[in-house]
Design a protein around this motif. Structure first.
Motif, PDB file in Angstrom:
ATOM      1  N   LEU A 243     -14.051 -10.817  34.583  1.00 52.78           N
ATOM      2  CA  LEU A 243     -13.277 -11.704  33.695  1.00 52.78           C
ATOM      3  C   LEU A 243     -11.851 -11.195  33.535  1.00 52.78           C
ATOM      4  O   LEU A 243     -11.242 -11.368  32.484  1.00 52.78           O
ATOM      5  CB  LEU A 243     -13.959 -11.792  32.318  1.00 52.78           C
ATOM      6  CG  LEU A 243     -15.457 -12.077  32.318  1.00 52.78           C
ATOM      7  CD1 LEU A 243     -16.004 -12.096  30.886  1.00 52.78           C
ATOM      8  CD2 LEU A 243     -15.745 -13.409  32.997  1.00 52.78           C
TER       9      LEU A 243
ATOM     10  N   PHE B  16       0.328 -14.511  32.015  1.00 54.42           N
ATOM     11  CA  PHE B  16      -0.396 -14.723  33.274  1.00 54.42           C
ATOM     12  C   PHE B  16      -0.705 -16.192  33.510  1.00 54.42           C
ATOM     13  O   PHE B  16      -0.888 -16.624  34.649  1.00 54.42           O
ATOM     14  CB  PHE B  16      -1.666 -13.850  33.343  1.00 54.42           C
ATOM     15  CG  PHE B  16      -2.883 -14.375  32.600  1.00 54.42           C
ATOM     16  CD1 PHE B  16      -3.751 -15.288  33.197  1.00 54.42           C
ATOM     17  CD2 PHE B  16      -3.179 -13.932  31.322  1.00 54.42           C
ATOM     18  CE1 PHE B  16      -4.879 -15.753  32.530  1.00 54.42           C
ATOM     19  CE2 PHE B  16      -4.313 -14.401  30.646  1.00 54.42           C
ATOM     20  CZ  PHE B  16      -5.154 -15.316  31.250  1.00 54.42           C
TER      21      PHE B  16
ATOM     22  N   TRP C  24      -1.518 -20.584  21.654  1.00 55.24           N
ATOM     23  CA  TRP C  24      -2.689 -19.915  21.047  1.00 55.24           C
ATOM     24  C   TRP C  24      -3.088 -18.619  21.747  1.00 55.24           C
ATOM     25  O   TRP C  24      -3.745 -17.788  21.143  1.00 55.24           O
ATOM     26  CB  TRP C  24      -3.890 -20.866  20.986  1.00 55.24           C
ATOM     27  CG  TRP C  24      -4.254 -21.461  22.326  1.00 55.24           C
ATOM     28  CD1 TRP C  24      -3.805 -22.658  22.819  1.00 55.24           C
ATOM     29  CD2 TRP C  24      -5.079 -20.899  23.338  1.00 55.24           C
ATOM     30  NE1 TRP C  24      -4.317 -22.876  24.085  1.00 55.24           N
ATOM     31  CE2 TRP C  24      -5.102 -21.809  24.425  1.00 55.24           C
ATOM     32  CE3 TRP C  24      -5.825 -19.721  23.447  1.00 55.24           C
ATOM     33  CZ2 TRP C  24      -5.829 -21.583  25.593  1.00 55.24           C
ATOM     34  CZ3 TRP C  24      -6.551 -19.490  24.614  1.00 55.24           C
ATOM     35  CH2 TRP C  24      -6.543 -20.415  25.668  1.00 55.24           C
TER      36      TRP C  24
ATOM     37  N   ASP D 201     -12.910  -2.405  31.129  1.00 56.82           N
ATOM     38  CA  ASP D 201     -11.555  -2.970  31.005  1.00 56.82           C
ATOM     39  C   ASP D 201     -10.565  -1.895  31.420  1.00 56.82           C
ATOM     40  O   ASP D 201     -10.877  -0.704  31.377  1.00 56.82           O
ATOM     41  CB  ASP D 201     -11.266  -3.418  29.567  1.00 56.82           C
ATOM     42  CG  ASP D 201     -10.123  -4.423  29.499  1.00 56.82           C
ATOM     43  OD1 ASP D 201     -10.406  -5.626  29.307  1.00 56.82           O
ATOM     44  OD2 ASP D 201      -8.946  -4.028  29.657  1.00 56.82           O
TER      45      ASP D 201
HETATM   46  N1  LIG Z   1      -9.043 -17.605  27.431  1.00 59.33           N
HETATM   47  C1  LIG Z   1      -9.729 -18.677  27.787  1.00 59.33           C
HETATM   48  O1  LIG Z   1      -9.940 -19.624  26.987  1.00 59.33           O
HETATM   49  C2  LIG Z   1     -10.334 -18.780  29.164  1.00 59.33           C
HETATM   50  C3  LIG Z   1     -11.209 -19.843  29.393  1.00 59.33           C
HETATM   51  C4  LIG Z   1     -11.827 -19.945  30.614  1.00 59.33           C
HETATM   52  C5  LIG Z   1     -11.541 -19.035  31.607  1.00 59.33           C
HETATM   53  N2  LIG Z   1     -10.645 -18.029  31.401  1.00 59.33           N
HETATM   54  C6  LIG Z   1     -10.378 -17.119  32.530  1.00 59.33           C
HETATM   55  O2  LIG Z   1     -10.865 -15.816  32.194  1.00 59.33           O
HETATM   56  C7  LIG Z   1     -10.020 -14.834  32.779  1.00 59.33           C
HETATM   57  C8  LIG Z   1      -9.535 -13.915  31.682  1.00 59.33           C
HETATM   58  O3  LIG Z   1      -8.812 -14.692  30.728  1.00 59.33           O
HETATM   59  P1  LIG Z   1      -8.640 -14.210  29.231  1.00 59.33           P
HETATM   60  O4  LIG Z   1      -7.979 -15.321  28.513  1.00 59.33           O
HETATM   61  O5  LIG Z   1      -9.943 -13.673  28.718  1.00 59.33           O
HETATM   62  O6  LIG Z   1      -7.580 -13.025  29.470  1.00 59.33           O
HETATM   63  P2  LIG Z   1      -7.284 -11.753  28.540  1.00 59.33           P
HETATM   64  O7  LIG Z   1      -5.871 -11.346  28.848  1.00 59.33           O
HETATM   65  O8  LIG Z   1      -7.661 -12.040  27.124  1.00 59.33           O
HETATM   66  O9  LIG Z   1      -8.313 -10.640  29.098  1.00 59.33           O
HETATM   67  C9  LIG Z   1      -8.236 -10.108  30.393  1.00 59.33           C
HETATM   68  C10 LIG Z   1      -8.700  -8.671  30.344  1.00 59.33           C
HETATM   69  O10 LIG Z   1      -8.761  -8.155  31.686  1.00 59.33           O
HETATM   70  C11 LIG Z   1      -8.329  -6.808  31.662  1.00 59.33           C
HETATM   71  N3  LIG Z   1      -7.922  -6.440  33.035  1.00 59.33           N
HETATM   72  C12 LIG Z   1      -6.853  -6.902  33.727  1.00 59.33           C
HETATM   73  N4  LIG Z   1      -6.838  -6.348  34.959  1.00 59.33           N
HETATM   74  C13 LIG Z   1      -7.922  -5.533  35.047  1.00 59.33           C
HETATM   75  C14 LIG Z   1      -8.437  -4.682  36.063  1.00 59.33           C
HETATM   76  N5  LIG Z   1      -7.821  -4.558  37.235  1.00 59.33           N
HETATM   77  N6  LIG Z   1      -9.575  -3.992  35.810  1.00 59.33           N
HETATM   78  C15 LIG Z   1     -10.189  -4.075  34.592  1.00 59.33           C
HETATM   79  N7  LIG Z   1      -9.739  -4.892  33.594  1.00 59.33           N
HETATM   80  C16 LIG Z   1      -8.615  -5.595  33.820  1.00 59.33           C
HETATM   81  C17 LIG Z   1      -7.202  -6.815  30.655  1.00 59.33           C
HETATM   82  O11 LIG Z   1      -6.942  -5.487  30.181  1.00 59.33           O
HETATM   83  C18 LIG Z   1      -7.738  -7.750  29.567  1.00 59.33           C
HETATM   84  O12 LIG Z   1      -8.466  -7.048  28.560  1.00 59.33           O
HETATM   85  C19 LIG Z   1      -8.900 -15.564  33.513  1.00 59.33           C
HETATM   86  O13 LIG Z   1      -9.255 -15.708  34.871  1.00 59.33           O
HETATM   87  C20 LIG Z   1      -8.891 -16.937  32.838  1.00 59.33           C
HETATM   88  O14 LIG Z   1      -8.466 -17.948  33.733  1.00 59.33           O
HETATM   89  C21 LIG Z   1     -10.064 -17.866  30.176  1.00 59.33           C
END
Ligand SMILES: NC(=O)c1ccc[n+]([C@@H]2O[C@H](COP(=O)([O-])OP(=O)(O)OC[C@H]3O[C@@H](n4cnc5c(N)ncnc54)[C@H](O)[C@@H]3O)[C@@H](O)[C@H]2O)c1
Length: 348
Positions: A59, A154, A148, A23
């Protein structure tokens, strides 16, 4: 947020080993590694360079998908991106081209298309249960994820909004069932420019929505995707065929029942779903098994590029008020066998 679901599953499938968590914020990577018994933690560059890593599961937020993916590919690793594949088709194409040059693979979420619900629907349609599929109607209405999600900004920037954040579930399903789209038309709007974080340490913080938060699109299907609805209604999907209508489970889920209503009947017949319900990580597992078997993986970069291209055409149509072409295409992946078992050890 989503890494928990992936880590829980990927650390439980015998065919994959999770070696490293990364991360931008090192403490987050360390905490998840400790929680799931993953041996290493650090930066995305370290994950890509790790000598035993064959596949990077990316992710990060949408704005980082292409860059983190390119970094993995440059280190000779295959990559699985969360959706959307990239912020735009140019970046998505660039990632696929770099992977092809490096002889590695690109896979992309959503892997809900591999879940029991949609795979059962696919087997029914392929078997002629509704005759010739003609059209579809899908609805996703929600008050918005800022209620939530702890860092929801983003989700309201380019690369997200209901179209790019939730659209991939519906469009990947439709693409898998109907084949590639060739043109789209759409309308979009924002009912409120300012949104308020509803939970977590930053609750009460206001931010601007930069993209349409309500989208109505015409493809072969009619789609509604909205973060502006007091009513929460997710996963309404009906496929109309020449002989029957099929009601599908939520394409953002892996399970759910299927209902069929043949022409002339006034009641639905319920069909239980058969297949994998293990949730996120199934696409990564299918990719790992396919790498070993030398076969095509199902949730492919090409399918994700077409979905991204379709969403971009929808966004262009909203701005221009015109029908827009969708130039990309893909090979429809094979259906998964009903007895495909994520917990079987198939790789020796
Ligand atoms: N939250 C959900 O319910 C959900 C469901 C399905 C898909 N997604 C997808 O998963 C992805 C992440 O979503 P999330 O909700 O987990 O976001 P989040 O903000 O909880 O987590 C994203 C993480 O990525 C890290 N990050 C950002 N840029 C980075 C980089 N360049 N290198 C390394 N780490 C980096 C951030 O520090 C953060 O910890 C998105 O594409 C989202 O569309 C999320």
């Amino acid at each position: 947020m989503i890494s928990d679901e992936y880590l829980r599953n990927l650390t439980s499938f015998p065919d994959v080993r999770v070696l490293f968590c990364a991360d931008l914020v090192p403490e987050r990577a360390k905490a998840q590694a400790a929680r799931y018994g993953v041996p290493g933690a650090g930066s995305a560059a370290q994950a890509a360079e790790h000598p035993d890593v064959e596949l990077v599961v990316n992710l990060t937020i949408p704005a980082a998908h292409a860059e983190v993916g390119r970094q993995a590919v440059a280190a000779g690793k295959s990559v699985w991106n969360e959706k959307p594949l990239a912020l735009d088709t140019a970046a998505g194409r660039g990632l696929l081209a770099a992977a092809a040059r490096a002889g590695v693979r690109v896979g992309c979420a959503p892997d809900t298309v591999l879940g029991a619900g949609l795979q059962t629907a696919r087997r029914l349609i392929d078997g002629g249960a509704i005759g010739e599929p003609q059209s579809a109607l899908t609805l996703m209405q929600d008050p918005g994820p800022e209620r939530w999600h702890h860092d929801p900004e983003f989700l309201f920037r380019p690369g997200a909004g209901p179209l790019f954040d939730i659209g991939p579930y519906y469009l990947s399903m439709l693409a898998t069932l109907f084949g590639p789209a060739d043109q789209v038309a759409a309308l979009g709007r924002r009912s409120q420019h300012s949104r308020v974080i509803g939970s977590g340490p930053r609750a009460g913080t206001k931010f601007e929505a930069e993209v349409p938060t309500h989208v109505a699109a015409l493809i072969a299907a009619t789609l509604l995707l909205s973060f502006d609805s007091p009513l929460r209604r997710h996963g309404f999907v009906e496929i109309t065929g020449t002989e029957a209508t099929l009601s599908l489970p939520d394409p953002n889920r892996f399970d759910g029942e299927i209902r069929v209503r043949p022409m002339g009947r006034d009641a639905w017949e319920t069909i239980p779903a058969a297949g994998a319900t293990a949730s996120r990580g199934l696409g990564v597992l299918d990719m790992a098994r396919s790498i070993r078997a030398g076969t095509a993986h199902r949730a492919s970069g090409e399918l994700a590029l077409h979905v991204l291209d379709t969403m971009e055409a929808v966004a262009r149509s909203i701005t221009a008020g015109t029908f827009e072409r969708v130039p990309t295409t893909f090979e429809t992946p094979d259906a998964l066998p009903a007895d495909w078992d994520p917990w079987a050890a198939t790789i020796v």
